[in-house]
Design an enzyme around this catalytic site. Sequence first.
Site, PDB file in Angstrom:
ATOM      1  CG  HIS A  86      -9.916 -58.701   9.630  1.00 40.55           C
ATOM      2  ND1 HIS A  86      -9.287 -57.902   8.713  1.00 40.55           N
ATOM      3  CD2 HIS A  86      -8.975 -59.593  10.046  1.00 40.55           C
ATOM      4  CE1 HIS A  86      -8.041 -58.298   8.546  1.00 40.55           C
ATOM      5  NE2 HIS A  86      -7.825 -59.328   9.348  1.00 40.55           N
ATOM      6  CD  GLU A 123      -8.010 -56.059  11.627  1.00 43.22           C
ATOM      7  OE1 GLU A 123      -8.301 -57.076  12.314  1.00 43.22           O
ATOM      8  OE2 GLU A 123      -6.951 -55.943  11.012  1.00 43.22           O
TER       9      GLU A 123
END
Length: 278
Positions: free
Chosen positions: A153, A251
């Site tokens: 992330h 991400e």
Amino acid sequence: MATDDDLRAAGLRTIHGDTAEGAAVDLGATVLSWRPRDHDEVLFVSREALVAPGDEIHGGIPVCAPWFGRGRDGVTVPHIHGLVRWVPWRLARADPDRLAWELRQHDVAHLPGADAYPDDLTYRLEARFGTTLELRLTVTSPTTAFVLDEGLHVYLRVADVTACRVEGLEGATFRDFATGAAPDVEHEPVRFGHPVDRVYRHSGPATLVEGDRRVTVSQEGGSNVVVWNPGPGVDLLGFGEDEWRSMVCVEVGNVQQDAVVVEAGQQHTLTLRITVDS
């Protein structure tokens, strides 16, 4: 806001290599900083970030596994972004330019949702800090096949996200969960100033463009790129209301319908690389 004492309690690790500096915490094996030589800081961390077990760190590169977001369609999960980001990992290696951590399933067995996964899973994250930032997440399942939904992330720091765009996703199919998640095809660079929460089926690179600066995110072992910015009016614990302008997430992973099956006795590795050109 995380204090210096909070960071030390979370297992702060610092990197002073020949070609880059960086920082991470053992909590979630979360890389928080990467500054390659002759460049400014690349990663964003909220000024209100919380870094205690059970907190969601808004910043750096949290590891989301064995599920990402709200999980796969048709599968109910008790909370967002998996199990492994919420607990400390064990440091397995510390070199001037490299860190590695390990985690076992029994370390997260107390968390809601853990009982849906094999009890002998192991996780390893290796981070190499240089002119390229490289992370390798390896998940091993010794005895039981299972479905792995995973993401790295990445929070990228920008001066003003409304002046930025993300290139390289043109032609990819996606669903934007900020606007109802209907299937669509990308036709142009992604721009910001409104909520964006897009999951792309795309295994190639994606590039954040900010003026003359280009930050390229690429992957091996992954099938998805996720682009996220909450837009104005956001109300997230551990994230400043105005900070949506200062970040964008690009991400990588295998999420939702593109989750992977890790067969019994096998392992899966997802590799992330970030480079900067300015």
